[in-house]
Design a protein around this motif. Structure first.
Motif, PDB file in Angstrom:
ATOM      1  N   LEU A 101       0.824  -1.204   0.000  1.00 42.21           N
ATOM      2  CA  LEU A 101       0.000   0.000   0.000  1.00 42.21           C
ATOM      3  C   LEU A 101       0.862   1.260   0.000  1.00 42.21           C
ATOM      4  O   LEU A 101       0.520   2.248  -0.643  1.00 42.21           O
ATOM      5  CB  LEU A 101      -0.939  -0.007   1.215  1.00 42.21           C
ATOM      6  CG  LEU A 101      -1.898   1.173   1.341  1.00 42.21           C
ATOM      7  CD1 LEU A 101      -2.810   1.249   0.116  1.00 42.21           C
ATOM      8  CD2 LEU A 101      -2.709   1.064   2.616  1.00 42.21           C
ATOM      9  N   THR A 102       1.995   1.220   0.688  1.00 45.10           N
ATOM     10  CA  THR A 102       2.865   2.402   0.733  1.00 45.10           C
ATOM     11  C   THR A 102       3.395   2.740  -0.664  1.00 45.10           C
ATOM     12  O   THR A 102       3.516   3.912  -1.006  1.00 45.10           O
ATOM     13  CB  THR A 102       4.041   2.201   1.699  1.00 45.10           C
ATOM     14  OG1 THR A 102       4.728   0.997   1.353  1.00 45.10           O
ATOM     15  CG2 THR A 102       3.563   2.125   3.135  1.00 45.10           C
ATOM     16  N   ASP A 103       3.702   1.719  -1.470  1.00 48.57           N
ATOM     17  CA  ASP A 103       4.166   1.967  -2.839  1.00 48.57           C
ATOM     18  C   ASP A 103       3.048   2.567  -3.678  1.00 48.57           C
ATOM     19  O   ASP A 103       3.270   3.500  -4.440  1.00 48.57           O
ATOM     20  CB  ASP A 103       4.663   0.675  -3.499  1.00 48.57           C
ATOM     21  CG  ASP A 103       5.970   0.190  -2.906  1.00 48.57           C
ATOM     22  OD1 ASP A 103       6.598   0.951  -2.132  1.00 48.57           O
ATOM     23  OD2 ASP A 103       6.368  -0.953  -3.208  1.00 48.57           O
ATOM     24  N   PHE A 104       1.852   1.999  -3.554  1.00 52.09           N
ATOM     25  CA  PHE A 104       0.707   2.528  -4.293  1.00 52.09           C
ATOM     26  C   PHE A 104       0.480   3.995  -3.923  1.00 52.09           C
ATOM     27  O   PHE A 104       0.293   4.847  -4.783  1.00 52.09           O
ATOM     28  CB  PHE A 104      -0.552   1.717  -4.018  1.00 52.09           C
ATOM     29  CG  PHE A 104      -1.785   2.292  -4.662  1.00 52.09           C
ATOM     30  CD1 PHE A 104      -2.079   2.029  -5.988  1.00 52.09           C
ATOM     31  CD2 PHE A 104      -2.633   3.133  -3.947  1.00 52.09           C
ATOM     32  CE1 PHE A 104      -3.206   2.574  -6.599  1.00 52.09           C
ATOM     33  CE2 PHE A 104      -3.751   3.686  -4.547  1.00 52.09           C
ATOM     34  CZ  PHE A 104      -4.036   3.398  -5.872  1.00 52.09           C
ATOM     35  N   LEU A 105       0.505   4.282  -2.616  1.00 47.77           N
ATOM     36  CA  LEU A 105       0.280   5.651  -2.152  1.00 47.77           C
ATOM     37  C   LEU A 105       1.371   6.594  -2.641  1.00 47.77           C
ATOM     38  O   LEU A 105       1.103   7.746  -2.958  1.00 47.77           O
ATOM     39  CB  LEU A 105       0.176   5.694  -0.627  1.00 47.77           C
ATOM     40  CG  LEU A 105      -1.090   5.072  -0.036  1.00 47.77           C
ATOM     41  CD1 LEU A 105      -1.028   5.071   1.486  1.00 47.77           C
ATOM     42  CD2 LEU A 105      -2.335   5.802  -0.525  1.00 47.77           C
TER      43      LEU A 105
ATOM     44  N   GLY B 267       3.423  -2.116 -13.549  1.00 45.09           N
ATOM     45  CA  GLY B 267       1.994  -1.968 -13.829  1.00 45.09           C
ATOM     46  C   GLY B 267       1.263  -1.311 -12.676  1.00 45.09           C
ATOM     47  O   GLY B 267       0.467  -0.395 -12.875  1.00 45.09           O
ATOM     48  N   TRP B 268       1.558  -1.746 -11.455  1.00 47.10           N
ATOM     49  CA  TRP B 268       0.910  -1.164 -10.285  1.00 47.10           C
ATOM     50  C   TRP B 268       1.377   0.260 -10.047  1.00 47.10           C
ATOM     51  O   TRP B 268       0.601   1.117  -9.625  1.00 47.10           O
ATOM     52  CB  TRP B 268       1.153  -2.022  -9.045  1.00 47.10           C
ATOM     53  CG  TRP B 268       0.301  -3.241  -9.029  1.00 47.10           C
ATOM     54  CD1 TRP B 268       0.709  -4.529  -9.200  1.00 47.10           C
ATOM     55  CD2 TRP B 268      -1.114  -3.295  -8.865  1.00 47.10           C
ATOM     56  NE1 TRP B 268      -0.369  -5.379  -9.146  1.00 47.10           N
ATOM     57  CE2 TRP B 268      -1.497  -4.646  -8.939  1.00 47.10           C
ATOM     58  CE3 TRP B 268      -2.100  -2.322  -8.665  1.00 47.10           C
ATOM     59  CZ2 TRP B 268      -2.819  -5.053  -8.815  1.00 47.10           C
ATOM     60  CZ3 TRP B 268      -3.418  -2.732  -8.534  1.00 47.10           C
ATOM     61  CH2 TRP B 268      -3.762  -4.083  -8.611  1.00 47.10           C
ATOM     62  N   GLY B 269       2.659   0.534 -10.331  1.00 55.62           N
ATOM     63  CA  GLY B 269       3.173   1.897 -10.192  1.00 55.62           C
ATOM     64  C   GLY B 269       2.464   2.852 -11.140  1.00 55.62           C
ATOM     65  O   GLY B 269       2.042   3.937 -10.744  1.00 55.62           O
ATOM     66  N   LEU B 270       2.328   2.437 -12.391  1.00 55.74           N
ATOM     67  CA  LEU B 270       1.613   3.260 -13.367  1.00 55.74           C
ATOM     68  C   LEU B 270       0.149   3.422 -12.984  1.00 55.74           C
ATOM     69  O   LEU B 270      -0.425   4.493 -13.140  1.00 55.74           O
ATOM     70  CB  LEU B 270       1.719   2.648 -14.766  1.00 55.74           C
ATOM     71  CG  LEU B 270       3.022   2.900 -15.518  1.00 55.74           C
ATOM     72  CD1 LEU B 270       3.055   2.098 -16.815  1.00 55.74           C
ATOM     73  CD2 LEU B 270       3.207   4.377 -15.806  1.00 55.74           C
ATOM     74  N   PHE B 271      -0.435   2.329 -12.491  1.00 56.39           N
ATOM     75  CA  PHE B 271      -1.831   2.384 -12.063  1.00 56.39           C
ATOM     76  C   PHE B 271      -2.009   3.405 -10.938  1.00 56.39           C
ATOM     77  O   PHE B 271      -2.896   4.259 -10.986  1.00 56.39           O
ATOM     78  CB  PHE B 271      -2.293   0.992 -11.616  1.00 56.39           C
ATOM     79  CG  PHE B 271      -3.705   0.953 -11.119  1.00 56.39           C
ATOM     80  CD1 PHE B 271      -4.766   1.101 -11.997  1.00 56.39           C
ATOM     81  CD2 PHE B 271      -3.986   0.770  -9.772  1.00 56.39           C
ATOM     82  CE1 PHE B 271      -6.086   1.069 -11.543  1.00 56.39           C
ATOM     83  CE2 PHE B 271      -5.289   0.733  -9.307  1.00 56.39           C
ATOM     84  CZ  PHE B 271      -6.341   0.883 -10.193  1.00 56.39           C
ATOM     85  N   GLY B 272      -1.144   3.339  -9.927  1.00 55.83           N
ATOM     86  CA  GLY B 272      -1.220   4.277  -8.808  1.00 55.83           C
ATOM     87  C   GLY B 272      -1.038   5.713  -9.267  1.00 55.83           C
ATOM     88  O   GLY B 272      -1.779   6.609  -8.858  1.00 55.83           O
TER      89      GLY B 272
END
Length: 195
Positions: free
Chosen positions: A10-14, A134-139
């Motif tokens: 979650l910290t990476d997404f945030l 992918g998740w980094g771009l999504f966030g």
């Protein structure tokens, strides 16, 4: 570069969400803010659905460029991109001044591609070290979209105030906002001419 559907902390997404958010709401994001202002200037809160679709078309273009850049499929000279970004604002403001409808979805998508290139080099370096691209771009893109919607909400509230409380005619408001945006963007473009 890995697109596996691994869980992302979650910290990476945030972190990427905040990066996307600040890409639109920070004081350094004037060109992005001017573009959104020009894009939304012809609308009122009655057109909210249309505005959100238009802004989302811009985000899709922006996201696609970031993806292609991070995957190292495309690269463009940052000098030219920094010049083309205010040119998109100038064109959008001119469209507002010459016709009432404003920019269409296709043009918003294309301009999103150009604006995405402006941030591509920075995010490419950050995401290249990350296993969850992918998740980094999504966030990042979720943060960008939320920031844009927040900015749109502010613009529509200010528009409502001037049209309903101050009683300015909508066409006069569009001309005032678009002319101001045009002037600022033209100055930016002239300062960034790459030759």
């Amino acid at each position: 570069m890995n697109f596996e559907a691994r869980s992302m902390p979650l910290t990476d997404f945030l972190f990427y969400f905040k990066l996307g958010w600040s890409h639109i709401v920070s004081l350094d994001a004037l060109d992005h803010q001017l573009f959104i202002l020009a894009l939304v200037a012809v609308f009122t809160s009655k057109n909210l659905k249309q505005v959100l679709i238009l802004v989302t078309a811009f985000t899709i273009g922006h996201s696609l460029t970031l993806l292609l850049s991070v995957l190292d499929i495309i690269r463009f000279s940052s000098k030219w991109i920094e010049f083309f970004i205010p040119c998109t604002i100038v064109i959008t403001a001119l469209v507002n001044l010459t016709k009432r409808k404003g920019t269409n979805y296709f043009l918003a998508l294309v301009f999103g591609l150009i604006h995405g290139m402006g941030f591509a080099n920075t995010i490419r370096m950050m995401l290249a070290k990350d296993q969850n691209i992918g998740w980094g771009l999504f966030g990042f893109n979720i943060g960008l979209e939320v920031g844009q919607i927040f900015f749109v909400f502010i613009i529509l509230c200010v528009t409502w105030f001037f049209l309903s409380v101050i009683r300015i005619r909508q066409r006069d408001w569009i001309i005032f906002v678009s002319a101001a945006v045009f002037s600022l963007a033209l100055q930016m473009a002239l300062q960034r001419i790459p030759f």
